[in-house]
Design a protein around this motif. Structure first.
Motif, mmCIF file in Angstrom:
data_model
loop_
_atom_site.group_PDB
_atom_site.id
_atom_site.type_symbol
_atom_site.label_atom_id
_atom_site.label_comp_id
_atom_site.label_asym_id
_atom_site.label_seq_id
_atom_site.Cartn_x
_atom_site.Cartn_y
_atom_site.Cartn_z
ATOM 1 N N ASP A 73 0.827 -1.213 0.000
ATOM 2 C CA ASP A 73 0.000 0.000 0.000
ATOM 3 C C ASP A 73 0.860 1.262 0.000
ATOM 4 N N ASN A 75 2.384 1.687 -3.444
ATOM 5 C CA ASN A 75 1.374 2.177 -4.384
ATOM 6 C C ASN A 75 1.089 3.658 -4.169
ATOM 7 N N ARG A 76 1.084 4.096 -2.922
ATOM 8 C CA ARG A 76 0.853 5.523 -2.621
ATOM 9 C C ARG A 76 1.980 6.378 -3.202
#
Length: 161
Positions: A47, A50-51
């Motif tokens: 996550d 991806n950010r």
């Protein structure tokens, strides 16, 4: 002061120095390891990766829109696109994510966001497309420098950008 007390203070001082050095290295280096191509791999959760990649993509997409708008002389769009990926885009980052990023990477990232704010300001003062494109090129030096030195990996996996 007894020998045991002096020894206790000495052990405490050594532990404090070791903890301080470890914290200093973590703040400077982040959660990194050398990568085989010579870059530094920054290890993040999926996550988090991806950010960060999404933020980079937004900078790239804004650069494209800024280029197209500058060529048309549309300084209002230049300013809007640049401002959207300025420092406002860096607000609200997770402290956990920030702790994993090396200091140099964070410095470069903040510099890229500030450069976009500066570009938005320039678009408000100038109607010269070449001046805008020159400033955008300088801002992209930060991006290319970062990509040359770092890659993003996922903790516990061998993947990256």
């Amino acid at each position: 002061m007894s020998i045991a007390c002096k020894a206790g203070w000495a052990v405490s001082a050594v532990l404090a120095a070791a903890l301080g050095a470890g914290a200093y290295l973590f703040v400077i280096q982040g959660n990194t390891e050398p990568y085989e191509d010579g870059r530094t791999a920054i290890l993040l959760s999926k996550d988090e990766r991806n950010r960060v990649l999404g933020e980079m993509r937004a900078l790239l997409e804004a650069s494209k829109a800024i280029t197209q708008a500058a060529v048309k002389g549309d300084m209002e769009t230049v300013a809007t696109e640049a401002r959207a990926v300025g420092m406002v885009a860096a607000e609200g980052e997770s402290p956990v994510l920030i702790a994993k990023l090396p200091l140099e990477f964070m410095t470069m990232g903040y510099s890229a966001h500030r450069a976009m704010d500066d570009l938005a300001d320039l678009a408000g003062r100038s109607d010269d497309p070449l001046e805008i494109l020159g400033a955008l090129g300088e801002a992209m030096e930060i991006c290319t420098g970062c990509h040359a030195g770092y890659r993003l990996g996922v903790e516990g996996q061998d993947e990256g950008s």
